[in-house]
Design an enzyme around this catalytic site. Structure first.
Site, PDB file in Angstrom:
ATOM      1  N   GLN A 179      14.273  36.944 -40.743  1.00  0.00           N
ATOM      2  CA  GLN A 179      13.987  35.247 -41.023  1.00  0.00           C
ATOM      3  C   GLN A 179      14.435  34.888 -40.250  1.00  0.00           C
ATOM      4  O   GLN A 179      15.873  34.576 -40.373  1.00  0.00           O
ATOM      5  CB  GLN A 179      13.583  34.125 -42.804  1.00  0.00           C
ATOM      6  N   ALA A 189      15.561  30.789 -38.273  1.00  0.00           N
ATOM      7  CA  ALA A 189      15.254  28.980 -38.039  1.00  0.00           C
ATOM      8  C   ALA A 189      13.502  28.797 -37.936  1.00  0.00           C
ATOM      9  O   ALA A 189      13.243  28.184 -38.883  1.00  0.00           O
ATOM     10  CB  ALA A 189      15.892  28.615 -37.835  1.00  0.00           C
ATOM     11  N   SER A 211       9.024  33.765 -38.545  1.00  0.00           N
ATOM     12  CA  SER A 211       9.378  35.042 -38.569  1.00  0.00           C
ATOM     13  C   SER A 211       9.328  36.177 -37.485  1.00  0.00           C
ATOM     14  O   SER A 211       9.159  35.527 -36.693  1.00  0.00           O
ATOM     15  CB  SER A 211       9.053  35.521 -40.336  1.00  0.00           C
ATOM     16  N   LYS A 250       8.349  37.149 -32.473  1.00  0.00           N
ATOM     17  CA  LYS A 250       8.965  36.083 -33.569  1.00  0.00           C
ATOM     18  C   LYS A 250       7.935  34.885 -32.965  1.00  0.00           C
ATOM     19  O   LYS A 250       7.247  34.677 -31.888  1.00  0.00           O
ATOM     20  CB  LYS A 250       9.984  35.269 -31.955  1.00  0.00           C
ATOM     21  N   ASP A 295      26.630  30.841 -29.462  1.00  0.00           N
ATOM     22  CA  ASP A 295      26.661  30.803 -30.717  1.00  0.00           C
ATOM     23  C   ASP A 295      27.291  32.661 -30.885  1.00  0.00           C
ATOM     24  O   ASP A 295      25.935  33.146 -31.581  1.00  0.00           O
ATOM     25  CB  ASP A 295      25.432  30.251 -31.169  1.00  0.00           C
TER      26      ASP A 295
HETATM   27  N1  LIG Z   1      14.306  42.162 -30.930  1.00  0.00           N
HETATM   28  C1  LIG Z   1      15.192  41.643 -32.556  1.00  0.00           C
HETATM   29  N2  LIG Z   1      15.077  43.207 -33.484  1.00  0.00           N
HETATM   30  C2  LIG Z   1      14.903  43.565 -34.062  1.00  0.00           C
HETATM   31  N3  LIG Z   1      14.929  42.695 -34.943  1.00  0.00           N
HETATM   32  C3  LIG Z   1      15.084  41.163 -34.440  1.00  0.00           C
HETATM   33  C4  LIG Z   1      14.944  40.608 -33.519  1.00  0.00           C
HETATM   34  N4  LIG Z   1      15.071  39.497 -33.225  1.00  0.00           N
HETATM   35  C5  LIG Z   1      15.280  38.780 -34.206  1.00  0.00           C
HETATM   36  N5  LIG Z   1      15.001  39.898 -35.656  1.00  0.00           N
HETATM   37  C6  LIG Z   1      15.578  39.874 -37.083  1.00  0.00           C
HETATM   38  O1  LIG Z   1      15.042  38.783 -37.292  1.00  0.00           O
HETATM   39  C7  LIG Z   1      16.279  37.600 -37.450  1.00  0.00           C
HETATM   40  C8  LIG Z   1      16.308  36.288 -37.709  1.00  0.00           C
HETATM   41  O2  LIG Z   1      16.289  36.564 -35.989  1.00  0.00           O
HETATM   42  P1  LIG Z   1      15.956  34.670 -34.833  1.00  0.00           P
HETATM   43  O3  LIG Z   1      16.111  35.639 -33.399  1.00  0.00           O
HETATM   44  O4  LIG Z   1      14.700  34.423 -35.212  1.00  0.00           O
HETATM   45  O5  LIG Z   1      17.232  34.411 -36.184  1.00  0.00           O
HETATM   46  P2  LIG Z   1      17.861  32.990 -36.072  1.00  0.00           P
HETATM   47  O6  LIG Z   1      18.730  33.547 -34.439  1.00  0.00           O
HETATM   48  O7  LIG Z   1      18.698  33.032 -37.097  1.00  0.00           O
HETATM   49  O8  LIG Z   1      16.703  31.692 -36.359  1.00  0.00           O
HETATM   50  P3  LIG Z   1      16.479  30.494 -34.359  1.00  0.00           P
HETATM   51  O9  LIG Z   1      16.448  31.623 -33.436  1.00  0.00           O
HETATM   52  O10 LIG Z   1      14.928  30.705 -34.892  1.00  0.00           O
HETATM   53  O11 LIG Z   1      17.405  30.045 -34.899  1.00  0.00           O
HETATM   54  C9  LIG Z   1      17.665  38.143 -37.286  1.00  0.00           C
HETATM   55  O12 LIG Z   1      18.605  38.356 -37.930  1.00  0.00           O
HETATM   56  C10 LIG Z   1      17.559  40.107 -36.561  1.00  0.00           C
HETATM   57  O13 LIG Z   1      17.894  40.678 -38.645  1.00  0.00           O
END
Ligand SMILES: Nc1ncnc2c1ncn2[C@@H]1O[C@H](COP(=O)(O)OP(=O)(O)OP(=O)(O)O)[C@@H](O)[C@H]1O
Length: 790
Positions: A510, A512, A515, A542, A641
């Site tokens: 999940q 921000a 999903s 995503k 970050d």
């Molecule tokens: N390419 C991927 N392969 C596998 N799991 C992923 C991948 N990208 C993200 N995830 C999983 O999804 C979770 C959320 O990823 P996301 O990049 O959406 O998170 P975020 O950086 O907190 O949010 P945002 O980018 O929306 O600000 C990650 O912590 C990871 O566990």
């Protein structure tokens, strides 16, 4: 000598801890640049200048001390001036006579004073918060302020300029005594009402009697009350406290404690990180916790329930009835849309400064958010149902950053002791900033004489002004109109419904902004692809509801960065679909191993150390991350970050950077940035201190991420975020918990990453030659770390 070489010269004995940064490469002393001594106001300055500003500086042996007349008051004090290099407080013997104030190295007044100022030149004496029990004495260098009998020297060049010196006494009583005595003897101050006790009753500071901070704007007091910043911290470095308060306020609106009494949910307990801060889930969150500064990086246990969905069947709606129903999602993710949003989302809601380039608008998606505040942004249209039918549910996303607000305004009418006092604090803060900036200048020009900064002054009848601690914030508006965003988005996405091409398997995480799902390609859409997709490929999707994104242009830019950043250590973007005007799917390579945070949290301690990873494993992961960073830096992109949450691993132990939400592009015109971004605990000091910064902020964060792998968490994680910011700003290089258990190589490596002086912090290029990476293991040695997923 390269930095690595410099670092490698450090001996074993130097590393009881991360220790000092390697000695900077030898450079010509700044003071020698022009063949003159460095600028320092306590050093000799030209005679005529001394005469002109009524100051006698006798260090240079310019003559015998003036006859100072009868001594009205004498005593030991701490002294510093506001010269470029004068940041050191020195013990001095102060003599106040009828005509002069004189500073001596010792109490034998037969020696020459190191500084002597004619009282006729003193234009202001006031208390300052620069240091405890400190006064600022401002002298005019404008001859017009001298008596008419003064010499005929020209005054045009510096008419009206002022210089300050600072004098700190041991006790509050001493301070007032000096203030009164000096005041009474300065002719230019006569006629002004007596200064006795004019500031000490109400000032910004820590009152040891009540044990609380006083004279602050209410919201600051409130924040401090809930933080672990102590009176001692204030006394040690009040400017840093103000800095971090300002920092906090800058990114979190007014820093007001949220009104909510909503407790953390039980799910918070699942978060080892969160529980360090608040182990009692029923406890009301502190303002700092509630505003999301606390890292909310619970290891979201990915749902184990694989939901095979037969080919050809309608894929997405079926997931509505899978075990990943709303309730379970809620339970699994304390930061799910139901009970709070992951921090980065809130950060997306931060008011952004006007971006200067598309990539630039990847402004902070940091965690200074309020997961409990109400959603203020109304979707422009009803979101279409998400694959998991979240559309409706997600409307209740409660987290939004409070709109950015200006610093609290003191009352416009009537005297306000607070405002005046805060001005003093703001001034101290500004002074400190200036000093620090001066310290940063590699080659301060000897002739660079800076007019003494003026403390805020208020005329009797002047309305009280804003305290000036917070920089005026430009009204930010989106860099692109909605229509432009949609048009841009359409140009980088496939404008079709992707549902027939993918079979959703399970929710992988999940974020921000949406999903993330594991999915399988079941058909290939028409069109051209950079990499030919194949049926059966596993991908990560995503899924984002655009109307819920406060700044859609960030997403556009994130896609642009990802599309343009193909590298083995960067999560590969595959394609993106605009299913409807509101429903965006971004398809990426799937990283089965999850995030490095997951791995750290799920790995038992290794061997004798408490570290969950061995040094060779750490070296391997850091090297791979560093390669990805170097690739970005070569393109003048700063990630901003870097932390374990944003490093993903696949089943083959490939290590890749993700989350380009904070990325910023450095351009020829703009080789430094000043916006504060990142996640507090990983932030470089220059970011916390709101200085200009460059790619090396990523190197600092890489060092912090290395500590995460050694100690399971970044430094100061058990501190509240405000205190952590203070510690980052004041402590410099963090200390290791068990330095004795670590190799010299890793400590050397850390010392060049976590070097406060950016000039001597290594670049990614330099890091890649570091001896620490020689101990990197083979990828296969990471297999045990990935076991937790299976
Ligand atoms: N390419 C991927 N392969 C596998 N799991 C992923 C991948 N990208 C993200 N995830 C999983 O999804 C979770 C959320 O990823 P996301 O990049 O959406 O998170 P975020 O950086 O907190 O949010 P945002 O980018 O929306 O600000 C990650 O912590 C990871 O566990």
């Amino acid at each position: 000598m390269s930095l690595s070489a410099a670092a490698n010269k450090i001996s074993e004995r130097d590393f009881q801890n991360i220790g000092p940064a390697p000695r900077p490469p030898a450079t010509t002393s700044p003071s020698k640049v022009n063949g003159t001594v460095g600028y320092n106001q306590t050093r000799p300055i030209p005679k005529f200048m001394n005469q002109r500003d009524g100051t006698r500086n006798l260090n240079s042996g310019m003559g015998a001390p003036q006859h100072i007349g009868s001594q009205a008051k004498v005593g030991w004090v701490s002294y510093k001036d506001d010269g470029l290099l004068s940041f050191i407080w020195q013990k001095r013997y102060l003599i106040l006579s009828d005509s002069y104030i004189s500073l001596y190295k010792n109490d034998k007044s037969i020696e020459e004073p190191i500084l002597q100022i004619a009282l006729t030149n003193i234009v202001s004496v006031s208390r300052t918060q620069l240091k405890q029990n400190c006064l600022e004495l401002i002298r005019s260098t404008d001859r017009s302020s001298l008596s008419s009998s003064s010499s005929n020297l020209s005054i045009s060049s510096d008419a009206g300029s002022k210089k300050s010196i600072y004098i700190a006494t041991k006790t509050e009583h001493d301070l007032h005594s000096w203030l009164d005595s000096i005041f009474a003897r300065c002719p230019l101050l006569s006629g002004v009402s007596s200064p006795t006790n004019f500031t000490h009753k109400v000032h910004v500071g820590f009152d040891p009697e009540t044990g609380s901070f006083v004279g602050m704007p209410t919201n600051w007091e409130n924040l401090l009350k809930h933080s672990r910043i102590t009176g001692e911290d204030w006394n040690n470095d009040s400017a840093a406290v103000i800095q971090v308060l300002q920092f906090y306020q800058e990114y979190n609106g007014n820093g007001k404690a949220p009104n909510t009494t909503k407790p953390l949910t039980n799910d918070s307990k699942n978060s080892s990180q969160t529980s360090l801060i608040n182990s009692d889930s029923s406890r009301k969150p502190s303002p700092l916790q509630a505003t999301g500064l606390v890292p909310q990086r619970q290891a979201p246990t990915p749902p184990r329930s694989k939901v095979p969905v037969g080919p050809g069947k309608p894929q997405l709606p079926r997931l509505n009835t899978t075990p990943l129903n709303n309730t379970q999602q809620h339970q699994r993710s304390p930061y799910s849309p139901v009970n709070g949003i992951p921090p980065r989302n809130a950060a997306r809601n931060t008011p952004y400064k006007q971006p200067t380039s598309p990539v630039d608008s990847f402004r902070p998606i940091h965690n200074m958010s309020n997961p409990y505040s109400r959603h203020e942004h109304q979707p422009s249209q009803s979101p279409s149902p998400s694959p998991l039918g979240q559309g409706k549910k997600d409307q209740g996303i409660p987290t939004r950053l409070q709109p950015q607000r200006m610093a609290p305004k003191p009352p416009v009418t009537g005297p306000s002791p607070n405002s005046a006092s805060v001005s003093a604090a703001a001034y101290a803060f500004k002074q400190k900033q200036q000093q620090q900036q001066q310290q940063q200048q590699p080659y301060p020009r000897p002739t660079e004489q800076r007019a003494a900064p003026q403390p805020p002054r208020q005329q009797e009848n002047e309305p009280k002004k804003d305290i000036g601690v917070t920089k005026p914030r430009k009204q930010t508006k989106p860099s692109m109109s909605n229509a432009e965003i949609m048009s841009k988005l359409k140009s980088v996405t496939i404008n079709t419904d992707p549902s027939p091409y993918f079979q959703m398997i399970e929710k992988a995480g999940q974020g921000a902004s949406g999903s993330v799902y594991l999915a399988e390609r079941i058909a290939i859409p028409p069109g051209e692809f950079d990499e030919t997709p194949e049926v059966g490929d596993k991908v990560a999707i995503k899924q984002m509801i655009l109307s819920k994104q406060p700044r859609k242009e960030l997403i556009v830019n994130e896609i642009l960065v990802m599309k343009d950043s193909r590298h083995k250590n960067i999560v590969n973007f595959l394609e993106a679909y605009l299913k409807t005007e509101d429903d965006l799917w971004v398809v990426m390579e799937f990283m089965e191993g999850g995030s490095l945070t997951d791995i750290i949290e799920n790995s038992p301690a290794t061997g004798s150390s408490s570290s969950p990873l061995t040094e060779p494993q750490i070296a391997y992961i850091v090297r791979e991350t560093c390669q990805g960073l170097k690739f970005l830096h070569d393109k003048h992109i700063i990630h901003r970050d870097i932390k374990s949450d944003n490093v993903l691993l696949d089943n083959n132990a490939r290590v890749k950077i993700t989350d380009f939400g904070f990325c910023a592009k450095l351009t020829d015109q703009r080789s430094k940035r000043a916006t504060m971004v990142g996640t507090p605990y990983w932030m470089a000091p220059e970011v916390v201190k709101q200085r200009e910064y460059d790619e090396k902020v990523d190197v600092w964060s890489l060092g912090i991420m290395t500590i995460e792998m050694l100690e399971s968490e970044p430094p100061y994680l058990n501190e509240d975020p405000l205190k952590a910011l203070y510690l980052i700003a004041t402590n410099g290089t963090p200390k290791l918990k068990n330095p004795e258990s670590l190799s010299l190589e890793i400590k050397r490596f850390l010392s060049v990453c976590l070097c406060v002086d950016v000039r001597y912090r290594a670049s990614t290029e330099e890091l890649l030659h570091h001896g620490f990476f020689d101990m990197a293991c083979e990828p296969s040695a990471l297999t045990p770390l990935l076991d937790w997923k299976n």
